[in-house]
Motif scaffolding. Structure first.
Motif, mmCIF file in Angstrom:
data_model
loop_
_atom_site.group_PDB
_atom_site.id
_atom_site.type_symbol
_atom_site.label_atom_id
_atom_site.label_comp_id
_atom_site.label_asym_id
_atom_site.label_seq_id
_atom_site.Cartn_x
_atom_site.Cartn_y
_atom_site.Cartn_z
ATOM 1 N N LEU A 13 0.995 -1.434 -0.068
ATOM 2 C CA LEU A 13 -0.095 -0.063 -0.239
ATOM 3 C C LEU A 13 0.759 1.547 0.194
ATOM 4 C CD1 LEU A 13 -2.583 1.666 0.401
ATOM 5 C CD2 LEU A 13 -2.552 0.714 2.214
ATOM 6 N N ILE A 137 -1.796 -3.881 -5.460
ATOM 7 C CA ILE A 137 -2.125 -3.208 -4.186
ATOM 8 C C ILE A 137 -2.277 -4.583 -3.489
ATOM 9 C CG2 ILE A 137 -2.516 -1.402 -2.064
ATOM 10 C CD1 ILE A 137 -3.366 0.472 -4.889
ATOM 11 N N PRO A 139 -2.542 -4.863 0.369
ATOM 12 C CA PRO A 139 -3.204 -3.122 1.079
ATOM 13 C C PRO A 139 -2.460 -3.590 2.871
ATOM 14 C CG PRO A 139 -4.917 -5.068 1.821
ATOM 15 C CD PRO A 139 -3.208 -5.910 -0.049
ATOM 16 N N VAL A 140 -0.724 -3.298 2.855
ATOM 17 C CA VAL A 140 0.055 -3.800 4.214
ATOM 18 C C VAL A 140 0.791 -2.502 3.425
ATOM 19 C CG1 VAL A 140 -0.329 -6.228 3.981
ATOM 20 C CG2 VAL A 140 1.728 -5.168 3.295
ATOM 21 N N LEU A 141 1.191 -1.750 4.812
ATOM 22 C CA LEU A 141 2.118 -0.485 4.773
ATOM 23 C C LEU A 141 3.401 -1.294 5.706
ATOM 24 C CD1 LEU A 141 0.035 2.027 6.712
ATOM 25 C CD2 LEU A 141 0.964 1.918 4.169
ATOM 26 N N PHE B 149 2.980 8.497 2.767
ATOM 27 C CA PHE B 149 3.004 7.260 3.788
ATOM 28 C C PHE B 149 4.329 7.152 3.964
ATOM 29 C CE2 PHE B 149 -0.639 4.758 1.770
ATOM 30 C CZ PHE B 149 -0.677 5.027 2.644
ATOM 31 N N VAL B 152 6.420 2.836 9.755
ATOM 32 C CA VAL B 152 5.743 2.281 10.857
ATOM 33 C C VAL B 152 6.129 1.231 11.730
ATOM 34 C CG1 VAL B 152 3.692 1.800 9.510
ATOM 35 C CG2 VAL B 152 5.237 0.742 9.276
ATOM 36 N N MET B 155 4.539 -4.106 10.708
ATOM 37 C CA MET B 155 3.607 -4.128 9.563
ATOM 38 C C MET B 155 2.247 -4.186 9.509
ATOM 39 S SD MET B 155 3.764 -6.961 6.333
ATOM 40 C CE MET B 155 2.395 -8.255 7.190
ATOM 41 N N LEU B 156 1.263 -3.446 8.792
ATOM 42 C CA LEU B 156 0.417 -2.697 9.265
ATOM 43 C C LEU B 156 -0.815 -3.504 7.960
ATOM 44 C CD1 LEU B 156 -0.349 0.757 10.445
ATOM 45 C CD2 LEU B 156 0.124 -1.346 12.017
ATOM 46 N N ARG B 157 -1.769 -4.014 8.275
ATOM 47 C CA ARG B 157 -2.694 -5.232 7.335
ATOM 48 C C ARG B 157 -3.755 -4.132 6.860
ATOM 49 N NH1 ARG B 157 -2.222 -10.902 8.025
ATOM 50 N NH2 ARG B 157 -4.224 -10.984 6.475
ATOM 51 N N PHE B 158 -4.796 -4.057 5.927
ATOM 52 C CA PHE B 158 -5.848 -3.485 5.498
ATOM 53 C C PHE B 158 -6.203 -4.212 4.812
ATOM 54 C CE2 PHE B 158 -2.934 0.334 7.283
ATOM 55 C CZ PHE B 158 -4.222 1.150 8.068
ATOM 56 N N GLU B 159 -7.503 -3.739 4.586
ATOM 57 C CA GLU B 159 -8.147 -4.373 3.312
ATOM 58 C C GLU B 159 -9.192 -3.729 2.740
ATOM 59 O OE1 GLU B 159 -8.986 -8.412 5.081
ATOM 60 O OE2 GLU B 159 -10.871 -7.397 5.631
ATOM 61 N N PHE B 175 -8.927 1.961 2.124
ATOM 62 C CA PHE B 175 -8.620 0.305 2.592
ATOM 63 C C PHE B 175 -10.011 0.342 4.547
ATOM 64 C CE2 PHE B 175 -6.346 1.899 -0.839
ATOM 65 C CZ PHE B 175 -5.982 0.614 -1.126
#
Lengths: 181, 181
Positions: A13, A137, A139-141, B149, B152, B155-159, B175
Motif C-alpha cells: 500500500l 496493491i 494492502p499492507v504498510l 506514507f 511504521v 507491518m500494518l494490514r488493511f483490506e 482501505f
C-alpha cells in the motif's frame, strides 16, 4: 500492431515492491489471492516478450523452480557478459541504451513488451517509455523497502481505465499513459 | 458508536500529497473531477470532528476563502500557543501525545474522527491509530514530493473494501485496517 511497453506488478500500500531486506513474504499476507485469477494469464497472453533487468533475472534464476516464462526474456544488463548456458534459447542479453535495446527487440519482431524489475521500470519511466501499468496493491504498510517509483524527468499523466478488487481485500488498478496528441 | 479514525486524501500515483515545492497544482490535472461527487460529502457526513496538524491548519487559514469545515477542528500542535481569534469556536488547540489528544476529544463527545495532514497521518499510522483510509489516486507521476506514507512500527494490514473510478481516469480505494481478533 502498435508497440506497447507494459508493467504488471504488485506493490505494498505504501508503494514498495520488496521490503527493506529485499523480501517479498508480505505478498503472501493474503494467501487467498492464490486461489483466484488475478489477470496474470490474460496479461501475459497479450505480450510477446519480456524485458527485465539483471537483478530480476538473477533472482528468478535463483528460485527453486522451472523457468517460469513461455515468452522470450530479454535481459538488460551492462554487467553480464553472457546468459548462462542453462537459459540458452530462453533469455537473451541486451546491451546499450533503453532506446537501442528496444530497437533490437523490435528488429527481432517483438512489440508487445512486459517490462519487469524495479530498477528497469524506473529507468523506462524516467525516459517516458511505459504505456500501461497494471498495479496490484497488497494492502499492507511496510514503512520502508524498495519503491516501485523513482524520479521522473517531467510529470507523467496516466488514466486509470480499470479497477478490480480480489478476495475482498486486494485492488488492482490499470493505468494507461495519457500523452498529448 | 465504535470510535473510528479515518483518512480521506488524494495522492499522486507515486504516493505524494504535495510536490517537492509543497504545491498541489497537479491535483487539477484532471479538472473534470470537480464536476462529479467523489464521496467527500458522504465521508464528512459520517465524521463528527476533524483532527489536523498545525501545518495543515495554517495552510487552510491561508486560503482565500471562508472557513471550509462544518465540524469542529482540533489542531494538534506543540508549537502553537493558541488558536487565532478569527477561528474561535471553529478550531481548538490540542497538546500532548496522540493518545492524550484522542482522550480529550473523546471526553468532549466526538468519536468519528477525520485525521488530516501528511505528518499527522504518518504519526497516527506509526502508532497504529488509523482505522480507515479513503485514498484517491490522481494518476500522475511527480517523481518527488511529500509522501503520504512514512515509517511504521510494524507491518500494518488493511483490506480494500471498495474501489470506485471517476471520470474514467481517477481511482479511489477504500482501505480498512485489519486487526487480529
Amino acid at each position: 500492431m502498435k508497440k506497447k511497453n507494459s508493467v504488471f506488478i504488485a506493490t505494498s500500500l505504501d508503494g514498495f515492491i520488496a521490503d527493506k531486506n529485499g523480501g517479498i513474504d508480505w505478498l503472501d499476507t493474503i494467501p487467498e489471492i492464490n486461489t483466484v485469477d488475478s489477470g496474470y494469464a490474460e496479461f501475459t497472453s497479450k505480450i510477446d516478450a519480456m524485458v527485465m533487468g539483471r537483478a530480476t533475472f538473477e533472482t528468478v534464476c535463483g528460485f527453486d523452480m522451472d523457468w517460469p516464462y513461455e515468452k522470450p526474456v530479454f535481459v538488460a544488463s551492462t554487467k553480464l557478459d553472457r546468459i548462462p548456458e542453462a537459459y540458452a534459447g530462453k533469455a537473451f542479453l541486451l546491451k546499450g541504451t533503453l532506446v537501442e535495446m528496444l530497437e533490437e527487440i523490435y528488429r527481432q519482431g517483438y512489440s508487445q513488451l512486459y517490462i519487469d524489475g524495479g530498477r528497469l521500470i524506473q529507468s523506462f519511466l524516467k525516459e517516458d517509455l511505459i504505456d500501461e501499468m497494471v498495479i496490484t496493491i497488497i494492502p499492507v504498510l511496510l514503512g520502508s523497502g524498495a519503491p516501485l517509483f523513482g524520479e521522473v524527468s517531467e510529470m507523467l499523466r496516466f488514466e486509470c481505465k480499470k479497477s478490480v478488487r480480489y478476495v475482498d481485500a486486494i485492488v488492482q488498478n490499470h493505468f494507461v499513459r495519457k500523452r498529448d496528441v
